[in-house]
Motif scaffolding. Sequence first.
Motif, PDB file in Angstrom:
ATOM      1  N   THR A  51      11.220  -1.248  -8.375  1.00 55.06           N
ATOM      2  CA  THR A  51      10.918  -1.166  -7.081  1.00 55.06           C
ATOM      3  C   THR A  51      10.317   0.326  -6.912  1.00 55.06           C
ATOM      4  OG1 THR A  51      12.803  -2.479  -6.435  1.00 55.06           O
ATOM      5  CG2 THR A  51      12.200  -0.897  -4.898  1.00 55.06           C
ATOM      6  N   PRO A  52       9.181   0.572  -5.710  1.00 56.68           N
ATOM      7  CA  PRO A  52       8.655   1.687  -5.732  1.00 56.68           C
ATOM      8  C   PRO A  52       9.300   2.547  -4.677  1.00 56.68           C
ATOM      9  CG  PRO A  52       6.868   0.009  -5.378  1.00 56.68           C
ATOM     10  CD  PRO A  52       8.384  -0.624  -5.484  1.00 56.68           C
ATOM     11  N   LEU A  59       6.732   7.003  -5.713  1.00 52.74           N
ATOM     12  CA  LEU A  59       5.782   6.837  -6.971  1.00 52.74           C
ATOM     13  C   LEU A  59       5.776   8.278  -7.390  1.00 52.74           C
ATOM     14  CD1 LEU A  59       2.869   5.015  -5.158  1.00 52.74           C
ATOM     15  CD2 LEU A  59       4.770   3.919  -6.439  1.00 52.74           C
ATOM     16  N   ALA A  69      -2.134   5.336  -2.745  1.00 50.41           N
ATOM     17  CA  ALA A  69      -2.141   4.123  -3.252  1.00 50.41           C
ATOM     18  C   ALA A  69      -2.375   3.141  -2.103  1.00 50.41           C
ATOM     19  CB  ALA A  69      -0.914   3.739  -3.951  1.00 50.41           C
ATOM     20  N   LYS A 121       0.434  -6.148  -1.024  1.00 46.73           N
ATOM     21  CA  LYS A 121      -0.248  -5.585  -2.275  1.00 46.73           C
ATOM     22  C   LYS A 121       0.644  -4.520  -3.098  1.00 46.73           C
ATOM     23  CE  LYS A 121      -3.067  -1.731  -0.353  1.00 46.73           C
ATOM     24  NZ  LYS A 121      -4.214  -1.285  -0.276  1.00 46.73           N
ATOM     25  N   GLY A 122       1.681  -3.964  -2.253  1.00 46.20           N
ATOM     26  CA  GLY A 122       2.282  -2.693  -3.062  1.00 46.20           C
ATOM     27  C   GLY A 122       3.041  -3.088  -4.382  1.00 46.20           C
ATOM     28  N   ARG A 146       1.707  -4.229  -6.917  1.00 51.43           N
ATOM     29  CA  ARG A 146       0.965  -3.535  -7.777  1.00 51.43           C
ATOM     30  C   ARG A 146       1.195  -2.353  -8.551  1.00 51.43           C
ATOM     31  NH1 ARG A 146      -5.600  -2.967  -6.921  1.00 51.43           N
ATOM     32  NH2 ARG A 146      -4.641  -1.801  -4.948  1.00 51.43           N
ATOM     33  N   GLU A 147       2.289  -1.745  -7.854  1.00 53.06           N
ATOM     34  CA  GLU A 147       2.589  -0.391  -8.561  1.00 53.06           C
ATOM     35  C   GLU A 147       3.665  -0.756  -9.609  1.00 53.06           C
ATOM     36  OE1 GLU A 147       1.215   2.279  -7.616  1.00 53.06           O
ATOM     37  OE2 GLU A 147      -0.108   1.283  -6.105  1.00 53.06           O
ATOM     38  N   THR A 148       4.395  -1.774  -9.378  1.00 52.12           N
ATOM     39  CA  THR A 148       5.557  -2.066 -10.394  1.00 52.12           C
ATOM     40  C   THR A 148       5.121  -2.829 -11.777  1.00 52.12           C
ATOM     41  OG1 THR A 148       5.791  -4.531  -9.543  1.00 52.12           O
ATOM     42  CG2 THR A 148       6.722  -2.651  -8.027  1.00 52.12           C
ATOM     43  N   ILE A 206       6.561  -5.528 -12.673  1.00 49.78           N
ATOM     44  CA  ILE A 206       6.495  -6.708 -12.003  1.00 49.78           C
ATOM     45  C   ILE A 206       5.218  -7.311 -12.289  1.00 49.78           C
ATOM     46  CG2 ILE A 206       6.861  -8.680 -10.123  1.00 49.78           C
ATOM     47  CD1 ILE A 206       9.188  -6.803  -9.253  1.00 49.78           C
TER      48      ILE A 206
END
Lengths: 285, 285, 355, 355
Positions: free
Chosen positions: B164-165, B168, B177, D128-129, D131-133, D135
């Motif tokens: 979970t972000p 960052l 981002a 789209k967030g 994408r940072e994970t 997952i």
Amino acid sequence: MGNRRKIRFTLSELMIYNAALEIQDGDKVVMGQGIPIVACSLAKTFHAPNAVLMTEAGLVDVAPFRSPLHIADPTCTRGYSYSCDLMDIFTTILNRGFVDLCFLGVGQIDKFGNMNSTAIGDYRHPKMRMMGAGGAPDFALYAKRVVLTMRGGKFVNKLDYFTTPGWLAGGDSRKRAGLPETGPEVLISTKAVFHFPAPERELTLVSLHPGVNAEDVRKDVPWKLKIADNLNTTPVPPQEAIDFVRVFDPTLTAGRKLSLSLTIQAAAKKQAAKQKPAEAGKAEL
Amino acid sequence: MGNRRKIRFTLSELMIYNAALEIQDGDKVVMGQGIPIVACSLAKTFHAPNAVLMTEAGLVDVAPFRSPLHIADPTCTRGYSYSCDLMDIFTTILNRGFVDLCFLGVGQIDKFGNMNSTAIGDYRHPKMRMMGAGGAPDFALYAKRVVLTMRGGKFVNKLDYFTTPGWLAGGDSRKRAGLPETGPEVLISTKAVFHFPAPERELTLVSLHPGVNAEDVRKDVPWKLKIADNLNTTPVPPQEAIDFVRVFDPTLTAGRKLSLSLTIQAAAKKQAAKQKPAEAGKAEL
Amino acid sequence: MGDVKVSKVMTAADAIGKFVPDGCSISIANFLHSTPFALIHELIRQKKKDLLVWSQSGIEELDLLIGAGCTKKIITAYNFRAGGEWANGEFDRALNEGRLEVEDLSNFAVLAMLWAGAMGYNFIPVLKGIRETDIFKISTILGGEKFKVVKDPFSGEDTVVVKGANPDVALIHVQRCDREGNAQYWGSIGNSKWASLACKKIIVSTEQIVDHDVVRFSPHLTLIPGFRVDAVVEEPWGAHPAEALGAYNTDYGFRAMFFMHNITAVSMQSFLKEWVYDCAGRAEYLAHYVERFGQAPLSRLRARTHPSYPADLGSANFSVWDERGYSEALGMTRSEFDQVLEKQGEVMEWEIEEK
Amino acid sequence: MGDVKVSKVMTAADAIGKFVPDGCSISIANFLHSTPFALIHELIRQKKKDLLVWSQSGIEELDLLIGAGCTKKIITAYNFRAGGEWANGEFDRALNEGRLEVEDLSNFAVLAMLWAGAMGYNFIPVLKGIRETDIFKISTILGGEKFKVVKDPFSGEDTVVVKGANPDVALIHVQRCDREGNAQYWGSIGNSKWASLACKKIIVSTEQIVDHDVVRFSPHLTLIPGFRVDAVVEEPWGAHPAEALGAYNTDYGFRAMFFMHNITAVSMQSFLKEWVYDCAGRAEYLAHYVERFGQAPLSRLRARTHPSYPADLGSANFSVWDERGYSEALGMTRSEFDQVLEKQGEVMEWEIEEK
């Protein structure tokens, strides 16, 4: 050979009965208003009790007791099994391949069953605006079978506006466009019944309504009409079907002109009989 | 100056009360099970009567009368205003920007509030499997405010799995981002309360729970912990909040260990009292 | 951030006056069933101008709005017409005379735009066969933003997509709604969920305002959650001459009268004068109806009540503690529990100052 | 093409035997609420092998299926666990020992795959967030087909998409269902619509089979239309120890017992033996429960009835013709109408041969 008997029926009753014959038991059918909704109800009452009738407004597995004004009128039913919405109908039902049969009305139609239900004349400044696309394009593209009914429509060489794909340019042009090969199969007009047989997929006269001859049909078609080798007479409705339709939708049976005149007469009769209703009415509102 | 009075409360009650203080009247809040659901119910009962509480399972504008086992348990409510589904919550509510506040629990957390709730140790052969992502990543990304609660979790330099972000890499890295600049704002642990202040967005100690000193907190954090200039004592719950929590969720109040022992004692008492219940029971099934 | 709690209950005049500025885009969020005529008439009465109208499927409301000069731009898939060439109406005249621009979409395409908008999506796929039609090829109001083609990244196939739309204000009529705006609607759902939720503001007119208890014990009937709704307008017969399931049927006679008036521009204006401009609101419209036609035609439309078969929303208990203040799970009373916590629990103590 | 009309009502054993072959993919279509335990136990009893399990959010059913050797592959977003490190269960052991592969998705991503599949879409955007994970970055079962990035053709922005999924068989437990398979479900809807409709076959277990009249007068409660359903299994208490709104609450005691058994492989097997293998079906399971714990714990779970507030489904009339066979609209009786048609209508005549 049995006895011969005379059957008396209206054109609407003939068209409705023949539309109903297209429905097989168990079919999942998308109905439009007018002839289709009566035909579907007739079929469900007699030969297709397990047909699942639906309208794109989200009424699924419905058995109307009369014709609605439009396909989203839920007051014409005594319940239905599944209340979903337009999105569900187009995606989870139509796009998944669960619509066995769909009925569409015809404005303009060309040789390969492509249709216009948007505008007559110049699209931007039309002579007449029609109802528009509605769900027709998507149903015509993704239902497994499409049956057309045509009352006021016209056969044309070129559509004024291309609303709904039939067999495109005929032959395998649907396949070449990456689309399901499931275009219109049957057209029931006021004079005859037509098919769109493979491989050409061109409109072909297959049966004439009682009292109509091929010339009557040919003169409405601006190209050289294909005619099936064994041209039949369109089946006429049995008495029980006629009775059903007259109970279910007498207005449709009578046709637009006669219905309008009957409605106006009835209204005039009521108006004449009316006595000081304003005061009585206010209280009840 | 008024009289001084002693208040006696459990750690859970302190954490719940402080979580509740994060809720403003009218907030649309996504609740998780455990502390958040109790905190939200407390806030709605006292200072935020118009808060719209919801769970991702589709219960919207709900006022639970006790804690559920999980967020999809509708038997903990006396009705709710809107029964939608997971899809509606994530799209028409979350993605449209209508979630004002979201509570998330913490497994592992790093300096910038990024979290792991998936697995401890090697991801493919973990020492311990946690609950998984659930809705956390999407809520943490698109809710307007995020508040974290942490009971068994750990501060780590590097997450074993990035579920979970948070912020960052800190600073404006969310913006870079292309994401909303709305990461975690508050973390309530068993020892203290932390913020993630702009512009660095690094975890910062802002208040200590009663009886805890900064060194107690520092030893759990494997990096040099930031401490706010004016370090406060975490507000303690008023008696009415304590009473509310003990009625609403005594198990949570007591903590896991004590609850389990009480439940086992109660079960044993019942078992001892039981007389030939098998026959009686069958009839009623 | 919390919204300040102000009452959403107001008159149609206030709702339309407050939330529908000239030049904004509106979404008529009933799909043929239960058309929000009370709200539509109010738009006309307030002489709104230059509205961009999203109408998935219309009946007479579009002719009315065009005839009253409220709109020159309509995005639509379908507009019901009663007659053939002999019965052209305001819609036809306006198009033919160049005072109306129409963007033609299919039912699914216009729905998909609202659906994507309602979900906060930039775009969404539609069924690709639409590419063969003039609906795809010809664009008016939407210009180059009508359809696009992307490659499905998994199969490499072409996929037709539309853009998400968020009209400014939704107008919708429902059977019942509470004061917080939880709007309950049943019957033909059509596009109503998406055509409402897509919008920035939502005005709900309702047959009746009901107590919140009605809503919370039938949450599966809620179409729009209260927090999305900006105005709640109580308007019995608010969809007349359309139908509302459980309330009244279509008024065929009145609709036939409208369609006859629609045949010429002059008779259309006389219809607008008699039934919209000269009525201060829906109550006056209904009074005028009764004066003109008597009460009988309306009475005949009234639905006979037929309650739906309920769902059981029951639960085994309504507290951790039973009527005696005893917990089965914990095997003790509430006051015993406090004592146990003190003895065995980790209770902290802190001194506070009394206020 | 019409389906032949055969009864869909059958036992759990028949339904699982007929529609769930070894190696197929299944979707557990309840979202925490009302887990279909009767059907899950039957999978185990029939010793199904190599099932690919789609489980949006699981509780004990995944541990059971893993422990019984029914699955080695699970696609999931969440699996409820009771304890901390001291309370590892079958899921942890299997992963650690390499007898289980898990594809981790977020709640929305796994839902979106099923949603797209249910709609017949090849792909659908997600938020789209993600994408940072990890997952997004790490994939197991789905390989390269987990996430892709496409350009939004309108804005040019990157959009993350997932692929539509159509598992072979959905298992779902609902409150009521008719013999045609119209499955009605209420409470927490969660992912149930999409996780059911996505599948090729659907098995419904239900607290009770109800008359079709119940369904047709509450169509807004139908989650799955009958024509999509392949098997209808009547199983009262079919979700126990989970809850079913309006029927019964969660059995906390039983669940606690399960979680204790889950702590070692040996006790897990003893749980499976006692509560699954040694019970021929749900009736035997319930009888065993009562034998073991008495009737009181079950009785305490029973919901007190609380009917939902109904919708009015009434209409003004139920035929064009009233009780006297008279039509108000036409101003005549049915037999007068036949005469009018003969006189003024365009009636055709044709001679047919009597059969």
